[in-house]
Design an enzyme around this catalytic site. Structure first.
Site, PDB file in Angstrom:
ATOM      1  CB  SER A  27      -0.891   0.018   1.258  1.00 45.97           C
ATOM      2  OG  SER A  27      -1.806  -1.037   1.214  1.00 45.97           O
ATOM      3  N   GLY A 101      -5.929  -3.659  -7.819  1.00 42.07           N
ATOM      4  CA  GLY A 101      -7.046  -2.783  -7.467  1.00 42.07           C
ATOM      5  C   GLY A 101      -6.566  -1.470  -6.883  1.00 42.07           C
ATOM      6  NE  ARG A 129     -10.688  -6.655  -6.887  1.00 41.19           N
ATOM      7  CZ  ARG A 129      -9.620  -6.292  -6.171  1.00 41.19           C
ATOM      8  NH1 ARG A 129      -8.417  -6.407  -6.695  1.00 41.19           N
ATOM      9  NH2 ARG A 129      -9.765  -5.835  -4.951  1.00 41.19           N
ATOM     10  CD  GLN A 174      -8.094  -0.939  -3.309  1.00 41.78           C
ATOM     11  OE1 GLN A 174      -9.121  -1.154  -3.956  1.00 41.78           O
ATOM     12  NE2 GLN A 174      -7.107  -1.816  -3.224  1.00 41.78           N
ATOM     13  CG  ASP A 323      -5.324  -6.981   1.969  1.00 41.61           C
ATOM     14  OD1 ASP A 323      -6.419  -7.092   1.387  1.00 41.61           O
ATOM     15  OD2 ASP A 323      -4.600  -5.987   1.860  1.00 41.61           O
ATOM     16  CE  LYS A 350     -10.561  -6.799  -0.031  1.00 40.58           C
ATOM     17  NZ  LYS A 350     -10.199  -5.375  -0.082  1.00 40.58           N
TER      18      LYS A 350
HETATM   19  C1  S3P Z   1      -5.601  -1.307   0.003  1.00 41.37           C
HETATM   20  C2  S3P Z   1      -6.857  -1.339   0.529  1.00 41.37           C
HETATM   21  C3  S3P Z   1      -7.630  -2.579   0.705  1.00 41.37           C
HETATM   22  C4  S3P Z   1      -6.764  -3.815   0.582  1.00 41.37           C
HETATM   23  C5  S3P Z   1      -5.807  -3.723  -0.567  1.00 41.37           C
HETATM   24  C6  S3P Z   1      -4.902  -2.524  -0.410  1.00 41.37           C
HETATM   25  C7  S3P Z   1      -4.926  -0.003  -0.139  1.00 41.37           C
HETATM   26  O1  S3P Z   1      -8.624  -2.651  -0.308  1.00 41.37           O
HETATM   27  O2  S3P Z   1      -7.562  -4.959   0.465  1.00 41.37           O
HETATM   28  O3  S3P Z   1      -5.009  -4.881  -0.662  1.00 41.37           O
HETATM   29  O4  S3P Z   1      -3.697   0.017  -0.366  1.00 41.37           O
HETATM   30  O5  S3P Z   1      -5.595   1.029  -0.038  1.00 41.37           O
HETATM   31  P1  S3P Z   1     -10.080  -1.966  -0.136  1.00 41.37           P
HETATM   32  O6  S3P Z   1      -9.914  -0.508  -0.153  1.00 41.37           O
HETATM   33  O7  S3P Z   1     -10.873  -2.476  -1.321  1.00 41.37           O
HETATM   34  O8  S3P Z   1     -10.608  -2.490   1.170  1.00 41.37           O
END
Ligand code: S3P
Length: 443
Positions: A27, A101, A129, A174, A323, A350
């Protein structure tokens, strides 16, 4: 999704031992390269994760005119020559987020502020997704987003943006980060509220680039755009990824006689859910050498074997462990008693439907896994193995099954595991160095 790559895993022959450093936080690596590219000046980043996901983000900026110098062959250190908030150029081709994502959803916030249009796509998994959760807020800010069913590929036409008050229906870092990145281009203060707090790396990192972000007593996040980002005068250091550390921490908790140390792991409290859950399950973890790295704290995690118990997961812990449920399901399969998870329906959207795919894989291995719409109930204690399972191109499923296999009665073959390269390219050699029994089928 078919991505190839077959792992042969387990059972472990010896207790795990040794000290390893897992790669940089995924992240934070995405965010660091994004903010550095959008800043005025040059930013040096160390501890970057050279996984396919973060490299996809870096490559998008290269295609929009940003120069990135890699400072080592491993691609963990880089210098990003920022072009400023308004310095990106229209890319010559469709941009590709691959499996990521985080890349596509955060970049949609960036695209929303550009005065050119961008078409972005991803692999077969990313194309199914949900993107409406980010398309809607940037539309409300003034961007145009076109694409069938709000799924990738999407074309974003950005421009001057209006500030908004976004009330997110999903607890998603996200979505929050997409809105905060678009807010850099807005005409006033944007606020974001979320149903439960989620990882706050964007809020912590923006001030390093001169852009304040405040969070009020109600958890409402405020960003009043200063009109520019400035490269920090000191390098950005990225801690080791707690989500990658979780695989080895669970393996050491399960395999008799294990004693391992995981070095300089990020301790952000909003990423700590798995540690709280594993500790509730009776896992033995001790923090050592706690330190501060920029706006984040780190520590070594010393993990020793101690049998685990099932628990009812507290729903407040779900976003902070989102995660890590694949590997926690593996832990639950070998724990005494019942493990129950609810309010985790996000797992279904996911990199794969992580409830259904883990259910299929663990059931094939002989586990009593009952799938629920928003979670799972697992009665632990028995893991036969001796089966072939399909990770469906989801990196965390492949690694979670490799961990589960360490305590199986017989070896597990894990198909479509090559996606491990998206977040943890060196998982297999590091696991082997700790004594885990895992190898690529062609090794
Ligand atoms: C992430 C947020 C999470 C997580 C992803 C990384 C991020 O997703 O599952 O692996 O870096 O902001 P979501 O925002 O869909 O919960």
């Amino acid at each position: 999704m078919n991505v190839g790559g077959t792992l042969i895993a387990g059972p472990a022959k010896i207790g795990l031992s040794g000290k390893v450093s897992v790669p940089g936080d995924k992240s934070m690596s995405h965010r660091a390269v994004m903010l550095a590219a959008l800043a005025d000046g040059t930013t040096e980043i160390h501890g970057f994760l050279p996984g396919e996901d973060c490299l996809a983000t870096a490559e998008m900026f290269v295609q929009m005119g940003v120069t990135i110098d890699w400072l080592n062959d491993e691609k963990t250190s880089l210098r990003v020559h920022g072009v400023g908030l308004h310095g990106l150029k229209k890319p010559a081709t469709i941009l590709d987020a691959g499996n990521s994502g985080t890349c596509v959803r955060l970049m949609m916030g960036v695209f929303a502020g550009q005065d050119f249009d961008v078409t972005v796509t991803g692999d077969a998994s990313l194309q199914v997704r949900p993107m409406k959760r980010v398309a809607d807020p940037i539309r409300a800010m003034g961007a145009t987003v076109n694409g069938e069913g709000d799924l990738l590929p999407l074309t974003i036409q950005g421009g001057k943006l209006k500030a908004i008050h976004h009330v997110s229906k999903v607890a998603s870092a996200q979505v929050k980060s997409c809105v905060l990145l678009a807010a850099l281009y807005a005409d006033g203060e944007t606020t974001v509220s979320e149903p439960r707090p989620t990882r706050d790396h964007t809020e912590r990192m923006l001030p390093l680039f001169g852009q304040p972000v405040t969070v009020d007593d109600n958890g409402l996040i405020h960003l009043n755009p200063t009109g520019k980002l400035t490269a920090p005068s000191v390098p950005v250091y990225i801690p080791a990824d707690p989500s990658s550390a979780a695989f080895f921490a669970v393996a050491a908790s399960l395999v008799k006689d294990s004693d391992i140390t995981l070095g300089r792991i990020g301790m952000n409290p909003l990423r700590n859910g798995w540690k709280r859950i594993l500790a509730d399950m009776h896992g033995a973890m001790e923090l050592q050498n706690e330190a501060q790295v920029g706006e984040e704290s780190v520590a070594d995690i010393h993990v020793t074997y101690r049998g685990l118990n099932g628990v009812q997961v507290n729903s407040a812990d779900v976003p902070d462990a989102i995660d890590e449920f694949p590997v926690l399901f593996a832990a639950a399969s070998l724990a005494n008693g019942t493990f129950a998870l609810t309010e985790a329906e996000e797992l279904r959207v996911k990199e794969s439907d992580r409830i259904a795919v883990m259910a299929a894989a663990l059931q094939a291995a002989g586990v009593n896994f009952v799938e629920k719409a928003d979670g799972a109930t697992i009665v632990g204690g028995l893991l036969q193995g001796g089966c072939i399972v399909d990770a469906r191109g989801d990196h965390r499923i492949a690694m979670a099954m490799a961990v589960a296999a360490q305590c199986a009665a017989a070896e597990i073959t894990i198909k479509n595991a090559a996606a491990i390269a998206t977040s943890f390219p060196d998982f297999v050699p590091l696991a082997q160095s700790l004594g885990m029994n895992v190898r690529w089928s062609d090794q």
